[in-house]
Design a protein around this motif. Structure first.
Motif, mmCIF file in Angstrom:
data_model
loop_
_atom_site.group_PDB
_atom_site.id
_atom_site.type_symbol
_atom_site.label_atom_id
_atom_site.label_comp_id
_atom_site.label_asym_id
_atom_site.label_seq_id
_atom_site.Cartn_x
_atom_site.Cartn_y
_atom_site.Cartn_z
ATOM 1 N N LEU A 35 48.233 -68.450 47.135
ATOM 2 C CA LEU A 35 49.291 -69.234 47.764
ATOM 3 C C LEU A 35 50.660 -68.869 47.196
ATOM 4 C CD1 LEU A 35 47.461 -72.679 47.899
ATOM 5 C CD2 LEU A 35 48.005 -71.190 49.837
ATOM 6 N N ARG A 36 50.702 -68.519 45.914
ATOM 7 C CA ARG A 36 51.962 -68.049 45.336
ATOM 8 C C ARG A 36 52.356 -66.700 45.918
ATOM 9 N NH1 ARG A 36 49.483 -69.812 39.620
ATOM 10 N NH2 ARG A 36 50.196 -71.983 39.572
ATOM 11 N N LEU A 37 51.388 -65.831 46.169
ATOM 12 C CA LEU A 37 51.681 -64.564 46.846
ATOM 13 C C LEU A 37 52.319 -64.825 48.204
ATOM 14 C CD1 LEU A 37 48.548 -62.290 46.247
ATOM 15 C CD2 LEU A 37 50.902 -61.744 45.621
ATOM 16 N N SER A 38 51.841 -65.859 48.894
ATOM 17 C CA SER A 38 52.346 -66.202 50.226
ATOM 18 C C SER A 38 53.634 -66.997 50.178
ATOM 19 C CB SER A 38 51.290 -67.009 50.989
ATOM 20 O OG SER A 38 50.114 -66.259 51.159
ATOM 21 N N ARG A 39 54.134 -67.298 48.962
ATOM 22 C CA ARG A 39 55.327 -68.110 48.766
ATOM 23 C C ARG A 39 55.157 -69.531 49.296
ATOM 24 N NH1 ARG A 39 55.943 -63.405 47.020
ATOM 25 N NH2 ARG A 39 57.899 -62.229 47.167
ATOM 26 N N ALA A 40 53.921 -70.022 49.322
ATOM 27 C CA ALA A 40 53.706 -71.399 49.775
ATOM 28 C C ALA A 40 54.364 -72.401 48.838
ATOM 29 C CB ALA A 40 52.209 -71.687 49.884
ATOM 30 N N ASP A 41 54.634 -71.979 47.602
ATOM 31 C CA ASP A 41 55.344 -72.837 46.656
ATOM 32 C C ASP A 41 56.853 -72.740 46.815
ATOM 33 O OD1 ASP A 41 55.288 -70.195 45.860
ATOM 34 O OD2 ASP A 41 55.073 -70.621 43.719
ATOM 35 N N ARG A 42 57.306 -71.866 47.704
ATOM 36 C CA ARG A 42 58.729 -71.674 47.992
ATOM 37 C C ARG A 42 58.889 -71.620 49.517
ATOM 38 N NH1 ARG A 42 58.209 -66.563 44.531
ATOM 39 N NH2 ARG A 42 56.061 -67.252 44.820
ATOM 40 N N PRO A 43 58.835 -72.771 50.193
ATOM 41 C CA PRO A 43 58.703 -72.807 51.646
ATOM 42 C C PRO A 43 59.942 -72.428 52.443
ATOM 43 C CG PRO A 43 58.927 -75.026 50.782
ATOM 44 C CD PRO A 43 58.802 -74.122 49.587
ATOM 45 N N SER A 108 57.160 -63.226 36.827
ATOM 46 C CA SER A 108 56.105 -64.245 36.803
ATOM 47 C C SER A 108 55.297 -64.295 38.099
ATOM 48 C CB SER A 108 56.726 -65.624 36.548
ATOM 49 O OG SER A 108 57.688 -65.947 37.547
ATOM 50 N N ARG A 109 55.612 -63.426 39.062
ATOM 51 C CA ARG A 109 54.851 -63.399 40.308
ATOM 52 C C ARG A 109 53.399 -62.974 40.048
ATOM 53 N NH1 ARG A 109 59.387 -60.831 44.520
ATOM 54 N NH2 ARG A 109 60.601 -62.776 44.701
ATOM 55 N N PRO A 110 52.488 -63.316 40.943
ATOM 56 C CA PRO A 110 51.053 -63.146 40.650
ATOM 57 C C PRO A 110 50.603 -61.738 40.268
ATOM 58 C CG PRO A 110 51.343 -64.593 42.529
ATOM 59 C CD PRO A 110 52.712 -64.072 42.200
ATOM 60 N N ILE A 111 51.153 -60.689 40.901
ATOM 61 C CA ILE A 111 50.676 -59.343 40.566
ATOM 62 C C ILE A 111 51.213 -58.867 39.222
ATOM 63 C CG2 ILE A 111 50.594 -56.933 41.299
ATOM 64 C CD1 ILE A 111 50.569 -57.863 44.178
ATOM 65 N N PRO A 112 52.528 -58.856 38.985
ATOM 66 C CA PRO A 112 52.991 -58.392 37.669
ATOM 67 C C PRO A 112 52.534 -59.267 36.512
ATOM 68 C CG PRO A 112 54.824 -59.286 38.936
ATOM 69 C CD PRO A 112 53.667 -59.157 39.883
ATOM 70 N N SER A 113 52.266 -60.550 36.769
ATOM 71 C CA SER A 113 51.800 -61.434 35.697
ATOM 72 C C SER A 113 50.288 -61.365 35.500
ATOM 73 C CB SER A 113 52.213 -62.879 35.979
ATOM 74 O OG SER A 113 51.568 -63.366 37.151
ATOM 75 N N GLY A 114 49.590 -60.597 36.342
ATOM 76 C CA GLY A 114 48.157 -60.394 36.180
ATOM 77 C C GLY A 114 47.273 -61.471 36.773
ATOM 78 N N GLN A 115 47.819 -62.351 37.623
ATOM 79 C CA GLN A 115 47.000 -63.405 38.216
ATOM 80 C C GLN A 115 46.053 -62.867 39.285
ATOM 81 O OE1 GLN A 115 49.224 -67.102 39.240
ATOM 82 N NE2 GLN A 115 50.972 -66.132 38.242
ATOM 83 N N VAL A 116 46.475 -61.803 39.981
ATOM 84 C CA VAL A 116 45.623 -61.154 40.974
ATOM 85 C C VAL A 116 45.783 -59.642 40.847
ATOM 86 C CG1 VAL A 116 45.692 -63.048 42.649
ATOM 87 C CG2 VAL A 116 47.424 -61.260 42.745
ATOM 88 N N THR A 117 44.795 -58.920 41.339
ATOM 89 C CA THR A 117 44.875 -57.461 41.366
ATOM 90 C C THR A 117 45.475 -57.004 42.688
ATOM 91 O OG1 THR A 117 42.689 -57.175 42.370
ATOM 92 C CG2 THR A 117 42.793 -57.341 39.958
ATOM 93 N N VAL A 118 45.859 -55.742 42.743
ATOM 94 C CA VAL A 118 46.392 -55.184 43.987
ATOM 95 C C VAL A 118 45.336 -55.239 45.085
ATOM 96 C CG1 VAL A 118 47.254 -53.080 45.083
ATOM 97 C CG2 VAL A 118 48.061 -53.717 42.802
ATOM 98 N N GLU A 119 44.083 -54.981 44.734
ATOM 99 C CA GLU A 119 42.998 -55.018 45.725
ATOM 100 C C GLU A 119 42.816 -56.424 46.298
ATOM 101 O OE1 GLU A 119 42.808 -53.667 42.707
ATOM 102 O OE2 GLU A 119 42.797 -51.540 43.311
ATOM 103 N N GLN A 120 42.860 -57.425 45.433
ATOM 104 C CA GLN A 120 42.742 -58.808 45.903
ATOM 105 C C GLN A 120 43.928 -59.184 46.791
ATOM 106 O OE1 GLN A 120 42.456 -60.506 41.962
ATOM 107 N NE2 GLN A 120 40.273 -61.000 42.209
ATOM 108 N N ALA A 121 45.121 -58.769 46.397
ATOM 109 C CA ALA A 121 46.310 -59.061 47.196
ATOM 110 C C ALA A 121 46.227 -58.385 48.559
ATOM 111 C CB ALA A 121 47.565 -58.603 46.452
ATOM 112 N N SER A 122 45.725 -57.159 48.604
ATOM 113 C CA SER A 122 45.606 -56.430 49.872
ATOM 114 C C SER A 122 44.639 -57.135 50.812
ATOM 115 C CB SER A 122 45.132 -54.993 49.605
ATOM 116 O OG SER A 122 46.060 -54.287 48.811
#
Length: 321
Positions: A35-43, A108-122
């Motif tokens: 949801l952070r990748l989708s910016r759902a926390d920043r509508p 602090s975004r999910p990919i550079p902070s390590g919350q998700v991988t590039v494969e998961q984001a794709s």
């Protein structure tokens, strides 16, 4: 003795997210990185993508007559904007992951902070785009073609800041495409009012995204990322005033052309007033803009949701008259 205890921020919260947002407060923990990748926390970005869609369908309905299917266009555009903004932001984070890691606001975004991988984001990007495509299929063929064509702009945008000082133009081209699509979903074909509305939206996007980009200009200068904020520098207010006036003039022309076929001076007056009230809001933003104050820039950027709602709400009233 005063209590200095502070409530800790939720784990993984992005630095520029709205504090207390529903994602960080209520969403299941495993969904939060996506949801952070989708910016759902920043509508606000979803609103800025959606509002040109609503301009398009409401002006078309005011011009040629309301149809009950327009309710689905309004709702479908809302769902589609949330999904495609999410897919586009996910794509942006995939392509910008190395840049984001070097910028204070974005590391602090999910990919550079390590919350998700590039494969998961794709995979998450593909799911969002796939559901959005199913919604698009409920519209007419002309609108479907426009929706598919917009993918080229979405794909190009993240790279624009690498080769031009005007990446905000590319964002405007992508973010305001909905004005063309929603008009066409109602009428079955493109019209000049929709094109003028689209151009007005592009000028508006340059206005608000330049304000947004001023938050990162120091980091951008260090890593070589281009933006209109860096290009305009201390002349930002002068340039933004030009884009503000351009947006108002183009929106006024779009509304006049769209409503000329309607009987009644009141409708035309309200339509023109909507465009000028939209411009008044941008003028208010300019009067308060401090380009070296990041929190001020973020606050004014978010205020553009209200600016864009003004013409949408007035056009809805015009339809009811």
């Amino acid at each position: 003795m005063s209590d200095t205890t502070r409530t800790p921020e939720p784990e993984g919260q992005v630095s520029d997210a709205v504090r207390g947002n529903w994602v960080d407060s209520y969403a299941p923990a495993w969904t939060r990185p996506y949801l952070r990748l989708s910016r759902a926390d920043r509508p606000v970005g979803t609103w800025l993508l959606l509002l040109p869609c609503w301009w398009g369908v409401l002006l078309a309905a005011a011009s040629t007559g309301w149809r009950w299917f327009d309710l689905w266009i309004i709702l479908g555009c809302g769902l589609g904007a949330w999904l495609m903004r999410g897919a586009g932001c996910t794509w942006n984070d995939i392509t910008d992951r190395k840049i984001d890691a070097q910028v204070a606001r974005t590391r602090s975004r999910p990919i550079p902070s390590g919350q998700v991988t590039v494969e998961q984001a794709s995979a998450w990007m593909a799911i969002q785009a796939g559901v959005a495509f199913l919604i698009l299929l409920t519209f007419n063929w002309a609108a479907i073609g426009l929706g598919v064509a917009s993918l080229a702009l979405v794909a190009i945008y993240p790279f624009a800041k690498r080769f031009t000082w005007w990446p905000q133009v590319f964002l405007g081209l992508a973010f305001n495409w909905g004005a063309l699509l929603a008009w066409t979903a109602h009428t079955g074909s493109l019209g000049l009012p929709a094109v003028l509305l689209y151009l007005a939206g592009i000028a508006w996007t340059i206005f608000y995204d330049t304000i947004y980009a001023h938050q990162d200009k120091e980091d951008d200068a260090l890593i070589g990322v281009k933006s209109t904020a860096r290009l305009f520098g201390d002349d930002t207010k002068t340039w933004l005033r030009i884009f503000m006036m351009t947006s108002v003039v183009l929106m006024t022309a779009a509304i006049v052309m769209g409503l000329l076929s309607q009987d009644g001076v009141v409708k035309l007056f309200l339509g023109i007033a909507a465009a000028w009230a939209f411009g008044w809001h941008m003028s208010w933003q300019l009067s308060r803009l401090r380009i070296y104050d990041g929190s001020n820039c973020l606050m004014l950027f978010r205020a553009n949701r209200d600016a864009g709602l003004i013409p949408a709400l007035v056009l809805a009233v015009v339809i009811l008259l």
